[in-house]
Write a protein that holds these residues in place. Structure first.
Motif, PDB file in Angstrom:
ATOM      1  N   ASP A 178      85.513  76.006  77.016  1.00 16.23           N
ATOM      2  CA  ASP A 178      85.953  75.381  78.255  1.00 16.23           C
ATOM      3  C   ASP A 178      86.185  73.893  78.034  1.00 16.23           C
ATOM      4  O   ASP A 178      85.650  73.299  77.102  1.00 16.23           O
ATOM      5  CB  ASP A 178      84.872  75.594  79.321  1.00 16.23           C
ATOM      6  N   SER A 179      87.009  73.313  78.880  1.00 17.02           N
ATOM      7  CA  SER A 179      87.214  71.884  78.852  1.00 17.02           C
ATOM      8  C   SER A 179      87.566  71.445  80.266  1.00 17.02           C
ATOM      9  O   SER A 179      88.027  72.246  81.064  1.00 17.02           O
ATOM     10  CB  SER A 179      88.356  71.523  77.895  1.00 17.02           C
ATOM     11  N   ARG A 180      87.334  70.152  80.560  1.00 19.28           N
ATOM     12  CA  ARG A 180      87.722  69.667  81.880  1.00 19.28           C
ATOM     13  C   ARG A 180      89.182  69.276  81.868  1.00 19.28           C
ATOM     14  O   ARG A 180      89.755  68.982  82.899  1.00 19.28           O
ATOM     15  CB  ARG A 180      86.856  68.472  82.265  1.00 19.28           C
ATOM     16  N   PHE A 222      79.143  74.821  83.113  1.00 14.06           N
ATOM     17  CA  PHE A 222      80.190  74.234  82.273  1.00 14.06           C
ATOM     18  C   PHE A 222      79.659  74.170  80.852  1.00 14.06           C
ATOM     19  O   PHE A 222      78.747  73.400  80.553  1.00 14.06           O
ATOM     20  CB  PHE A 222      80.528  72.837  82.786  1.00 14.06           C
ATOM     21  N   ILE A 223      80.200  75.011  79.988  1.00 16.50           N
ATOM     22  CA  ILE A 223      79.718  75.080  78.613  1.00 16.50           C
ATOM     23  C   ILE A 223      80.924  74.959  77.688  1.00 16.50           C
ATOM     24  O   ILE A 223      81.842  75.770  77.752  1.00 16.50           O
ATOM     25  CB  ILE A 223      78.943  76.393  78.379  1.00 16.50           C
ATOM     26  N   VAL A 224      80.920  73.941  76.856  1.00 15.96           N
ATOM     27  CA  VAL A 224      82.077  73.659  76.014  1.00 15.96           C
ATOM     28  C   VAL A 224      81.971  74.392  74.683  1.00 15.96           C
ATOM     29  O   VAL A 224      82.918  75.022  74.220  1.00 15.96           O
ATOM     30  CB  VAL A 224      82.218  72.142  75.787  1.00 15.96           C
ATOM     31  N   ASP A 225      80.776  74.337  74.074  1.00 15.26           N
ATOM     32  CA  ASP A 225      80.632  74.907  72.737  1.00 15.26           C
ATOM     33  C   ASP A 225      80.628  76.441  72.801  1.00 15.26           C
ATOM     34  O   ASP A 225      80.005  77.030  73.680  1.00 15.26           O
ATOM     35  CB  ASP A 225      79.342  74.399  72.102  1.00 15.26           C
ATOM     36  N   SER A 271      73.418  78.792  75.202  1.00 14.48           N
ATOM     37  CA  SER A 271      74.047  78.790  76.526  1.00 14.48           C
ATOM     38  C   SER A 271      75.448  79.395  76.470  1.00 14.48           C
ATOM     39  O   SER A 271      76.213  79.101  75.561  1.00 14.48           O
ATOM     40  CB  SER A 271      74.153  77.369  77.059  1.00 14.48           C
TER      41      SER A 271
END
Lengths: 424, 349
Positions: free
Chosen positions: A193-195, A361-364, A372
């Motif tokens: 994910d990314s913003r 919201f988890i990026v990795d 997570s």
């Protein structure tokens, strides 16, 4: 005699009415199917028309001058220098070289055409290849989300274009020269994910879903099948087993959020397991799918004809041999189908995961059962609620990916049934 | 049959192993919970932080301000979150709860403001409304013409509230009571408006609060769910309706939407940060000092959040719709945050 005649007359008279009735009944049926198909068509056209652009990315390919003076950098292996270096300047310079109409004072405006993480990409590549310093490299970057929206949706009124007129002219020119291009969006399938919509991907959610489903499958299938076999083949018929049976049937109808509450209370608060991890998600979804699997497994055990059992017992097989050698292999296709449908249901579930912290919201991209993670439906939910318009097409694209997974799981269930099922 | 048995056995063993082995891991990722209003800002900072440092990207959960503070105050230890975001200030009761659970040292950081806008499609007539009229249009009960008793809200059209308003039926879409935006709207707009009505203002405190906080339920106010995008989409298709949501959604949809002028002030960055626009609130985050040094990166994350390039006038948070603090306040807040100055509880009184 006259009585009989009037009987026949009566039948003849009512015939028309009865035909009409049947015709009406069939029309209702066709109408019902029509409404269902219409709803499906509307759903699919809406999702596909909104989402197909999500599978396209917009890139900028530039000749980047990796000039030491421009970047204030002469040793890319020195972390201190890397931190102080300017990685935006080479990108601005490269754009300036591509656009003869732009002037030096436009650098800042030009820089805004680049992705917010283009400088990070340049830094990482330079760190990996220190010998590139001083040369000019052809590199491909993602375009800024505003540029992407402009290239994809400039004629669509629903999107607001945030580029200035000057920037729009530059982008048009870059598109004409082939510097700005659209291609298949591999970023969508390879990153988390990314913003920033242009950097956002569904890989983290897919991996999270797979890990969660693996836990669910490994727990719910053996437990469900064992419970079904015991209840169907070994358990005595008494008040206790009746009680258990009623409860299992009730559990199948319990709203899924209740299982989330249970998971929060038991696994997280009591056992102290971490929040937001696939392990806990899998355990909660196991609780949710167990009743489905038990019920369908029992039904398929029931459908094995008694003659098979009797024949096995007749040649002296023990109860356990009857079950393991004869009943179970014959009932397995039905059990598998039930499990796959239960898993498909679990794959699309969001509500119970909300409570155990998987709506985050988890990026990795997660690397294990205790890292997570989110799952695909949660990712769709999060994107659909984001203010950036470019996330809407991402959400629709993610829905298509999720639907593809669900359709292939259901197709697998049908294929297994067709292939393995035996009729008596 | 042997094959089947081994297959079964291996699945069962794998399942049992997965169930039994639950290691208690030391956490190396920062856990952040809290307000859905701060979420879009905090996620941007978290992602930048993850990409620009060697620390893992912090994990953010959007739990709402109240839910976040509850989780935050549950205790010390890696199973509890490190930071919570809030779209309102911590309440004294929440501070007390934190203290009694051992969360003694809390660092409070005010990050900026968010305005709540009343928006409509650009094709519709824009509202220019006072808080008093807004209250009269949306409250459940309003004073009657004589001004001596409360009656169920009789107004169907905006123009019935005041002749300066458009002659159109009142249709307003807004967030449900679970939302922080709704809390803030009720507190800032509704309460502000009903304070201007002498009859309600003279009521005793409890009864007054009851009247001021009740939004009409006769269909003129539509609860549109937590999803602000939904309201935006509906406004585009229904030009007679107005919607209530955060400023960042207005900015993202500035091409198609316009915002109502409230008390003569437009919701612009200048008006919101100077508190001239009346329906604006402050955003905060709270750091658990006991976790600094235990979970790696917390101090660095706070430093990143409070640096000028993040929350300053030209910082990247402004691009996603944050309304920054004024420079002096910002500098002071950054100083307090990086030095991890803890709360005493006095400031909340």
């Amino acid at each position: 005699m006259t009585d009989q005649l009037s009987q026949a007359e009566l039948v003849r008279q009512s015939l028309k009415r009865r035909y009409r009735k049947e015709w009406r009944f069939r029309t209702y049926g066709i109408l019902a199917i029509g409404v269902a198909i219409l709803a499906l068509v509307i759903l699919f056209t809406d999702i596909i028309s909104k989402g197909y652009t999500g599978f396209l990315k917009t890139t900028v390919t530039l000749e980047v001058p990796l000039d030491p003076e421009l970047m204030y950098l002469d040793d890319p292996t020195d972390p201190e220098q890397i931190r102080m270096a300017d990685f935006v300047a080479p990108l601005q310079q490269a754009l300036l070289n591509e656009l003869p109409t732009a002037e030096k004072g436009d650098r800042r405006e030009l820089g805004r055409l680049m992705n917010s993480y283009a400088a990070n990409q340049l830094r990482d590549q330079l760190q990996a290849n220190p010998d590139w310093l001083g040369t000019t490299r052809t590199m491909t970057f993602l375009a800024n989300t505003d540029v992407e929206v402009y290239v994809k949706h400039k004629d669509d009124e629903a999107y607001s274009i945030k580029l200035s007129d000057q920037q729009q002219r530059w982008v048009d020119e870059l598109v004409d020269r082939g510097v700005v291009e659209s291609s298949f969006n591999d970023v969508f399938f390879s990153s988390g994910d990314s913003r920033d919509p242009s950097n956002a991907g569904i890989a983290g959610a897919i991996v999270g879903s797979l890990l969660t489903m693996l836990v669910t499958l490994c727990l719910s299938f053996p437990i469900g099948v064992a419970a079904a076999i015991y209840l169907e083949e070994f358990a005595p018929q008494n008040r206790w087993t009746d009680f258990i049976e009623v409860n299992i049937n009730n559990l199948a109808a319990v709203p899924s959020i209740i299982f989330g509450l249970l998971g929060l209370a038991v696994f997280i608060n009591l056992f102290g397991m971490p929040r937001s991890v696939p392990m806990v998600g899998g355990l909660v979804l196991t609780l949710m799918t167990l009743p489905t699997i038990i019920i369908s497994s029992r039904a398929s055990i029931k459908s094995v004809p008694p003659s098979i059992r009797e024949a096995a017992e007749g040649i002296g097989a023990s109860k356990m041999q009857v079950v393991l050698h004869h009943v179970l292999p014959l009932a397995l296709p039905g059990m598998l189908t039930g499990s796959i449908i239960g898993m498909a249901q679990a794959l699309g579930e969001t509500a119970p995961l909300l409570l155990i912290g998987m709506v985050a919201f988890i990026v990795d991209v997660p690397g294990g059962f205790f890292e997570s993670a989110t799952v695909m439906p949660v990712q769709i939910f999060l994107w659909a609620g984001s203010p950036e318009l470019a996330f809407i097409e991402r959400a629709s694209a993610a829905i298509m990916v999720l639907l593809a997974f669900l359709i292939s799981m259901n197709a697998l269930a049908i294929w297994l049934r067709k292939r393995l099922e035996r009729r008596w | 049959m042997i094959k089947l048995k081994t297959a079964f056995a291996s699945v069962a063993v794998a399942g049992a192993m997965a169930a039994v082995s639950t290691p208690t891991l030391a956490r190396d990722t920062i856990n952040i919970v809290g307000s859905s209003t701060v979420y879009p800002f905090a996620t941007v900072v978290a992602e930048r932080f993850g990409r620009n440092t060697d620390f893992p990207t912090p994990k953010l959960e959007s739990t709402g301000s109240g839910g976040g503070l509850k989780l935050f105050c549950q205790g010390i230890g890696t199973q509890h979150p490190d930071i919570t975001n809030a779209s309102r200030r911590m309440k004294p009761s929440e501070f007390k709860n934190c203290q009694s659970n051992g969360v003694k040292d809390i660092v409070e950081v005010k990050i900026g403001s968010d305005g709540i806008v009343i928006a409509s499609s650009k094709k519709a007539e824009n509202l220019d409304i006072s808080l008093k009229h807004l209250f009269l249009a949306l409250a459940k009960e309003v004073p009657n013409k004589a001004g001596d008793k409360l009656i169920a809200n009789p107004y169907k059209n905006w123009s019935e509230v005041d002749s300066s308003l458009p002659n159109k039926p009142i249709v307003v879409m807004g967030p449900p009571p679970t939302s922080g935006t709704r809390d803030a709207f009720v507190e800032l707009a509704m309460e502000g408006g009903c304070g201007e009505i002498a009859m309600i203002d003279s009521m005793e405190k409890k009864a007054k609060e009851q009247v001021c906080h009740s939004i009409r339920e006769d269909g003129a106010f539509i609860e549109a769910g937590e999803n602000d995008n939904l309201i935006v989409q509906k406004l585009n298709s229904d030009t007679s309706a107005y919607g209530i949501f955060g400023y960042s959604f207005l900015e993202e949809n500035s091409g198609t939407l316009q915002a109502a002028v409230v008390e003569g002030k437009e919701p612009t960055i200048e008006n919101i940060s100077s508190d001239a626009y009346p329906v604006a609130r402050s955003l905060w985050f709270y750091v658990k000092k006991a976790h600094v040094g235990v979970v790696p990166g917390i101090a660095e994350y706070v430093a990143e959040f409070t640096s000028e390039s993040t929350w300053g006038n030209n910082g990247y948070l402004v691009d996603v719709g944050l309304i920054p603090l004024e420079r002096n306040a910002r500098m002071q807040a950054a100083k307090n945050a990086t030095s991890m100055k803890t709360m005493t509880g006095e400031e909340l009184m």
